[in-house]
Design a protein around this motif. Structure first.
Motif, PDB file in Angstrom:
ATOM      1  N   HIS A 199       0.838  -1.197   0.000  1.00 53.95           N
ATOM      2  CA  HIS A 199       0.000   0.000   0.000  1.00 53.95           C
ATOM      3  C   HIS A 199       0.874   1.248   0.000  1.00 53.95           C
ATOM      4  O   HIS A 199       2.059   1.186   0.314  1.00 53.95           O
ATOM      5  CB  HIS A 199      -0.928   0.022   1.222  1.00 53.95           C
ATOM      6  N   LEU A 200       0.250   2.376  -0.344  1.00 52.35           N
ATOM      7  CA  LEU A 200       0.886   3.679  -0.275  1.00 52.35           C
ATOM      8  C   LEU A 200      -0.054   4.631   0.447  1.00 52.35           C
ATOM      9  O   LEU A 200      -1.265   4.611   0.208  1.00 52.35           O
ATOM     10  CB  LEU A 200       1.149   4.244  -1.682  1.00 52.35           C
ATOM     11  N   VAL A 201       0.490   5.448   1.308  1.00 50.94           N
ATOM     12  CA  VAL A 201      -0.277   6.516   1.948  1.00 50.94           C
ATOM     13  C   VAL A 201      -0.196   7.713   1.010  1.00 50.94           C
ATOM     14  O   VAL A 201       0.889   8.128   0.607  1.00 50.94           O
ATOM     15  CB  VAL A 201       0.296   6.857   3.340  1.00 50.94           C
ATOM     16  N   VAL A 202      -1.341   8.261   0.650  1.00 51.16           N
ATOM     17  CA  VAL A 202      -1.409   9.363  -0.307  1.00 51.16           C
ATOM     18  C   VAL A 202      -1.601  10.668   0.456  1.00 51.16           C
ATOM     19  O   VAL A 202      -2.495  10.782   1.299  1.00 51.16           O
ATOM     20  CB  VAL A 202      -2.569   9.151  -1.304  1.00 51.16           C
ATOM     21  N   CYS A 203      -0.734  11.654   0.160  1.00 49.79           N
ATOM     22  CA  CYS A 203      -0.743  12.941   0.856  1.00 49.79           C
ATOM     23  C   CYS A 203      -0.975  14.082  -0.122  1.00 49.79           C
ATOM     24  O   CYS A 203      -0.637  13.983  -1.306  1.00 49.79           O
ATOM     25  CB  CYS A 203       0.593  13.167   1.566  1.00 49.79           C
ATOM     26  N   ASP A 204      -1.535  15.191   0.382  1.00 46.03           N
ATOM     27  CA  ASP A 204      -1.725  16.386  -0.442  1.00 46.03           C
ATOM     28  C   ASP A 204      -0.477  17.257  -0.390  1.00 46.03           C
ATOM     29  O   ASP A 204       0.534  16.875   0.210  1.00 46.03           O
ATOM     30  CB  ASP A 204      -2.988  17.146  -0.030  1.00 46.03           C
ATOM     31  N   GLU A 205      -0.564  18.442  -0.986  1.00 44.80           N
ATOM     32  CA  GLU A 205       0.605  19.323  -1.064  1.00 44.80           C
ATOM     33  C   GLU A 205       1.061  19.836   0.296  1.00 44.80           C
ATOM     34  O   GLU A 205       2.177  20.331   0.436  1.00 44.80           O
ATOM     35  CB  GLU A 205       0.339  20.500  -2.008  1.00 44.80           C
TER      36      GLU A 205
ATOM     37  N   VAL B 118      -4.555  12.020   2.630  1.00 40.07           N
ATOM     38  CA  VAL B 118      -5.868  12.111   1.990  1.00 40.07           C
ATOM     39  C   VAL B 118      -6.434  10.722   1.680  1.00 40.07           C
ATOM     40  O   VAL B 118      -7.563  10.604   1.223  1.00 40.07           O
ATOM     41  CB  VAL B 118      -5.831  12.962   0.698  1.00 40.07           C
ATOM     42  N   GLY B 119      -5.648   9.686   1.910  1.00 38.56           N
ATOM     43  CA  GLY B 119      -6.136   8.337   1.663  1.00 38.56           C
ATOM     44  C   GLY B 119      -5.019   7.329   1.593  1.00 38.56           C
ATOM     45  O   GLY B 119      -3.864   7.621   1.897  1.00 38.56           O
ATOM     46  N   LEU B 120      -5.409   6.150   1.178  1.00 41.34           N
ATOM     47  CA  LEU B 120      -4.485   5.035   1.090  1.00 41.34           C
ATOM     48  C   LEU B 120      -4.882   4.223  -0.130  1.00 41.34           C
ATOM     49  O   LEU B 120      -6.071   4.026  -0.382  1.00 41.34           O
ATOM     50  CB  LEU B 120      -4.615   4.197   2.368  1.00 41.34           C
ATOM     51  N   VAL B 121      -3.908   3.798  -0.906  1.00 39.14           N
ATOM     52  CA  VAL B 121      -4.197   2.935  -2.062  1.00 39.14           C
ATOM     53  C   VAL B 121      -3.403   1.647  -1.930  1.00 39.14           C
ATOM     54  O   VAL B 121      -2.275   1.643  -1.431  1.00 39.14           O
ATOM     55  CB  VAL B 121      -3.888   3.610  -3.412  1.00 39.14           C
ATOM     56  N   THR B 122      -4.021   0.574  -2.369  1.00 40.12           N
ATOM     57  CA  THR B 122      -3.369  -0.729  -2.349  1.00 40.12           C
ATOM     58  C   THR B 122      -2.922  -1.099  -3.745  1.00 40.12           C
ATOM     59  O   THR B 122      -3.378  -0.523  -4.741  1.00 40.12           O
ATOM     60  CB  THR B 122      -4.331  -1.813  -1.835  1.00 40.12           C
ATOM     61  N   GLN B 123      -2.065  -2.082  -3.813  1.00 41.94           N
ATOM     62  CA  GLN B 123      -1.608  -2.566  -5.109  1.00 41.94           C
ATOM     63  C   GLN B 123      -2.787  -3.097  -5.920  1.00 41.94           C
ATOM     64  O   GLN B 123      -2.874  -2.857  -7.119  1.00 41.94           O
ATOM     65  CB  GLN B 123      -0.550  -3.650  -4.935  1.00 41.94           C
ATOM     66  N   ALA B 124      -3.692  -3.789  -5.265  1.00 40.93           N
ATOM     67  CA  ALA B 124      -4.858  -4.330  -5.967  1.00 40.93           C
ATOM     68  C   ALA B 124      -5.692  -3.212  -6.594  1.00 40.93           C
ATOM     69  O   ALA B 124      -6.142  -3.331  -7.740  1.00 40.93           O
ATOM     70  CB  ALA B 124      -5.710  -5.157  -5.008  1.00 40.93           C
ATOM     71  N   ARG B 125      -5.884  -2.136  -5.862  1.00 41.14           N
ATOM     72  CA  ARG B 125      -6.679  -1.019  -6.394  1.00 41.14           C
ATOM     73  C   ARG B 125      -5.975  -0.344  -7.567  1.00 41.14           C
ATOM     74  O   ARG B 125      -6.597  -0.033  -8.577  1.00 41.14           O
ATOM     75  CB  ARG B 125      -6.965  -0.009  -5.294  1.00 41.14           C
TER      76      ARG B 125
ATOM     77  N   ILE C  37      -8.790   8.725  -5.458  1.00 37.44           N
ATOM     78  CA  ILE C  37      -9.172   8.917  -4.056  1.00 37.44           C
ATOM     79  C   ILE C  37     -10.485   9.685  -4.104  1.00 37.44           C
ATOM     80  O   ILE C  37     -10.533  10.805  -4.593  1.00 37.44           O
ATOM     81  CB  ILE C  37      -8.104   9.715  -3.273  1.00 37.44           C
ATOM     82  N   ASP C  38     -11.548   9.082  -3.606  1.00 36.42           N
ATOM     83  CA  ASP C  38     -12.875   9.677  -3.800  1.00 36.42           C
ATOM     84  C   ASP C  38     -13.360  10.587  -2.678  1.00 36.42           C
ATOM     85  O   ASP C  38     -14.485  11.053  -2.708  1.00 36.42           O
ATOM     86  CB  ASP C  38     -13.899   8.585  -4.062  1.00 36.42           C
TER      87      ASP C  38
END
Length: 134
Positions: free
Chosen positions: A51-57, A62-69, A89-90
């Motif tokens: 997974h990766l933790v997704v950050c804004d500027e 702001v969210g987390l994405v997995t390899q599967a996604r 990221i919705d």
């Protein structure tokens, strides 16, 4: 104060309830939300992360994405090389506080959501990831 007195004071009759901060995993790689899906998959592979933790500027989570996604997005018929993490990221991502108990965190996250939930501080910075037991 002797060592014996210190030990007596530390013993508690109440059961301990671990907070999320006691049971969370490291946040792992953190990336910016304007990163493309292809680059994110490369970062994930290089870091050997699921997974990766997704950050804004402002470096707020702001969210987390997995390899599967990410793989599902890349393999979809609507995919273009311009799709960025911020596009997938919705805004309905769930986060938990490090101060709540694991039980409270699991009750707060709706069933069917990701099994990994970012743990964030009061400023939105990712501190770790909680693996839900579902």
């Amino acid at each position: 104060m002797t060592l014996g007195q210190l030990q007596d004071r530390a013993v508690s009759a109440r059961p301990s309830h671990d907070t999320v901060i006691d049971v969370m995993d490291a946040a792992g790689p953190q990336v910016w939300y304007d990163m493309t899906v292809e680059v994110a998959l490369s970062v994930m592979a290089a870091a050997r992360a699921g997974h990766l933790v997704v950050c804004d500027e402002d470096a707020r989570c702001v969210g987390l994405v997995t390899q599967a996604r990410l793989t599902a997005v890349r393999d979809s018929s609507e995919y273009t090389d311009r799709i960025r993490l911020g596009d997938i990221i919705d805004g309905s991502e769930f986060f938990v506080s490090p101060l709540v108990t694991r039980e409270e965190a699991e009750e707060a996250v709706p069933v069917g959501r990701l099994e990994l939930v970012p743990v964030v501080d009061n400023h939105g910075s990712a501190l770790g990831v909680l693996a839900l037991s579902r």
